[in-house]
Motif scaffolding. Structure first.
Motif, PDB file in Angstrom:
ATOM      1  N   GLN A  43       0.751-104.051 -42.940  1.00 41.05           N
ATOM      2  CA  GLN A  43      -0.539-104.030 -43.602  1.00 41.05           C
ATOM      3  C   GLN A  43      -1.203-105.395 -43.523  1.00 41.05           C
ATOM      4  OE1 GLN A  43       0.206-102.580 -47.611  1.00 41.05           O
ATOM      5  NE2 GLN A  43      -0.336-100.500 -46.991  1.00 41.05           N
ATOM      6  N   ARG A  44      -2.510-105.373 -43.585  1.00 42.37           N
ATOM      7  CA  ARG A  44      -3.249-106.626 -43.621  1.00 42.37           C
ATOM      8  C   ARG A  44      -2.944-107.336 -44.933  1.00 42.37           C
ATOM      9  NH1 ARG A  44      -9.413-106.507 -41.638  1.00 42.37           N
ATOM     10  NH2 ARG A  44      -8.275-105.431 -39.965  1.00 42.37           N
ATOM     11  N   GLU A  45      -2.731-108.647 -44.862  1.00 42.97           N
ATOM     12  CA  GLU A  45      -2.388-109.404 -46.061  1.00 42.97           C
ATOM     13  C   GLU A  45      -3.259-110.650 -46.180  1.00 42.97           C
ATOM     14  OE1 GLU A  45       1.539-111.093 -46.057  1.00 42.97           O
ATOM     15  OE2 GLU A  45       1.356-111.883 -44.012  1.00 42.97           O
ATOM     16  N   LEU A  46      -3.499-111.044 -47.422  1.00 43.64           N
ATOM     17  CA  LEU A  46      -4.257-112.260 -47.685  1.00 43.64           C
ATOM     18  C   LEU A  46      -3.374-113.468 -47.404  1.00 43.64           C
ATOM     19  CD1 LEU A  46      -6.813-113.654 -48.820  1.00 43.64           C
ATOM     20  CD2 LEU A  46      -5.739-113.489 -51.074  1.00 43.64           C
ATOM     21  N   VAL A  47      -3.889-114.382 -46.619  1.00 48.29           N
ATOM     22  CA  VAL A  47      -3.165-115.599 -46.288  1.00 48.29           C
ATOM     23  C   VAL A  47      -3.629-116.754 -47.159  1.00 48.29           C
ATOM     24  CG1 VAL A  47      -2.670-117.279 -44.476  1.00 48.29           C
ATOM     25  CG2 VAL A  47      -2.833-114.845 -43.910  1.00 48.29           C
ATOM     26  N   ALA A  48      -4.932-116.941 -47.258  1.00 45.13           N
ATOM     27  CA  ALA A  48      -5.473-118.062 -48.023  1.00 45.13           C
ATOM     28  C   ALA A  48      -6.900-117.743 -48.433  1.00 45.13           C
ATOM     29  CB  ALA A  48      -5.429-119.342 -47.213  1.00 45.13           C
ATOM     30  N   ALA A  49      -7.304-118.334 -49.544  1.00 42.09           N
ATOM     31  CA  ALA A  49      -8.652-118.112 -50.056  1.00 42.09           C
ATOM     32  C   ALA A  49      -9.184-119.406 -50.642  1.00 42.09           C
ATOM     33  CB  ALA A  49      -8.642-117.016 -51.122  1.00 42.09           C
ATOM     34  N   SER A  55     -11.618-124.046 -55.276  1.00 41.54           N
ATOM     35  CA  SER A  55     -10.290-123.607 -55.697  1.00 41.54           C
ATOM     36  C   SER A  55      -9.617-122.857 -54.553  1.00 41.54           C
ATOM     37  CB  SER A  55     -10.386-122.692 -56.914  1.00 41.54           C
ATOM     38  OG  SER A  55     -10.911-123.393 -58.013  1.00 41.54           O
ATOM     39  N   ARG A  56      -8.330-123.131 -54.365  1.00 40.50           N
ATOM     40  CA  ARG A  56      -7.587-122.556 -53.245  1.00 40.50           C
ATOM     41  C   ARG A  56      -6.427-121.705 -53.739  1.00 40.50           C
ATOM     42  NH1 ARG A  56      -9.241-127.669 -51.869  1.00 40.50           N
ATOM     43  NH2 ARG A  56     -10.030-128.008 -49.750  1.00 40.50           N
ATOM     44  N   ASP A  57      -6.082-120.731 -52.941  1.00 39.72           N
ATOM     45  CA  ASP A  57      -4.927-119.891 -53.225  1.00 39.72           C
ATOM     46  C   ASP A  57      -4.270-119.540 -51.906  1.00 39.72           C
ATOM     47  OD1 ASP A  57      -4.266-116.704 -54.879  1.00 39.72           O
ATOM     48  OD2 ASP A  57      -3.100-118.553 -54.783  1.00 39.72           O
ATOM     49  N   TYR A  58      -2.939-119.449 -51.917  1.00 40.14           N
ATOM     50  CA  TYR A  58      -2.190-119.187 -50.696  1.00 40.14           C
ATOM     51  C   TYR A  58      -1.127-118.121 -50.928  1.00 40.14           C
ATOM     52  CZ  TYR A  58      -4.078-123.701 -49.158  1.00 40.14           C
ATOM     53  OH  TYR A  58      -4.910-124.730 -48.824  1.00 40.14           O
ATOM     54  N   ALA A  59      -0.826-117.394 -49.865  1.00 41.27           N
ATOM     55  CA  ALA A  59       0.335-116.515 -49.901  1.00 41.27           C
ATOM     56  C   ALA A  59       1.586-117.389 -49.974  1.00 41.27           C
ATOM     57  CB  ALA A  59       0.367-115.644 -48.653  1.00 41.27           C
ATOM     58  N   ASP A  60       2.595-116.905 -50.666  1.00 43.97           N
ATOM     59  CA  ASP A  60       3.827-117.684 -50.801  1.00 43.97           C
ATOM     60  C   ASP A  60       4.422-118.046 -49.445  1.00 43.97           C
ATOM     61  OD1 ASP A  60       5.040-115.921 -53.774  1.00 43.97           O
ATOM     62  OD2 ASP A  60       3.667-117.613 -53.555  1.00 43.97           O
ATOM     63  N   SER A  61       4.271-117.165 -48.487  1.00 45.06           N
ATOM     64  CA  SER A  61       4.896-117.372 -47.182  1.00 45.06           C
ATOM     65  C   SER A  61       4.294-118.519 -46.389  1.00 45.06           C
ATOM     66  CB  SER A  61       4.808-116.084 -46.352  1.00 45.06           C
ATOM     67  OG  SER A  61       3.456-115.701 -46.178  1.00 45.06           O
ATOM     68  N   VAL A  62       3.103-118.986 -46.792  1.00 47.27           N
ATOM     69  CA  VAL A  62       2.445-120.057 -46.030  1.00 47.27           C
ATOM     70  C   VAL A  62       2.241-121.325 -46.843  1.00 47.27           C
ATOM     71  CG1 VAL A  62       1.271-118.303 -44.646  1.00 47.27           C
ATOM     72  CG2 VAL A  62       0.039-119.420 -46.539  1.00 47.27           C
ATOM     73  N   LYS A  63       2.599-121.295 -48.112  1.00 45.45           N
ATOM     74  CA  LYS A  63       2.410-122.481 -48.947  1.00 45.45           C
ATOM     75  C   LYS A  63       3.176-123.668 -48.382  1.00 45.45           C
ATOM     76  CE  LYS A  63       1.475-120.283 -53.417  1.00 45.45           C
ATOM     77  NZ  LYS A  63       2.004-119.959 -54.767  1.00 45.45           N
TER      78      LYS A  63
END
Length: 115
Positions: A43-49, A55-63
């Protein structure tokens, strides 16, 4: 809003790439800019915003490996990807959310990480 993504390619594990996504059109209404990815069979997943306030947010897998940033003067969002892993292989999409609540998607850019 129209989005043009670029910067994908083939890289060895441990390497780096920087993705760019330039927005045009009703850019004054952009609230947040995001990067998603979709690997084959997943599935498509959010990587970063990143929001309009930064303000930033990241998927745990790419932090710790990926950094999202935006240049408001160029209406462009970037995704700096370091220490790439084979599991980062996917089609990466930029998406923006406008104040009215709609989402707009750019065309995907392929990122392939070889082991």
């Amino acid at each position: 809003v129209q989005l043009q993504a670029s910067g994908g390619g083939l890289v060895q594990a441990g390497g780096s790439l920087r993705l760019s996504c330039a927005a045009s059109g009703s850019i004054f209404s952009i609230k947040a800019m995001n990067w998603y990815r979709q690997a084959p069979g997943k599935q498509r997943e959010l990587v970063a915003a990143i929001t309009s306030s930064g303000s930033r947010d990241y998927a745990d897998s790419v932090k710790g490996r990926f950094t999202i940033s935006r240049d408001n003067t160029k209406n462009t969002v970037y995704l700096q990807m370091n220490s790439l892993k084979p599991e980062d292989t996917a089609v990466y999409y930029c998406m923006v959310t406008v104040v009215a609540g709609y989402d707009y998607w750019g065309q995907g850019t392929q990122v392939t990480v070889s082991s």
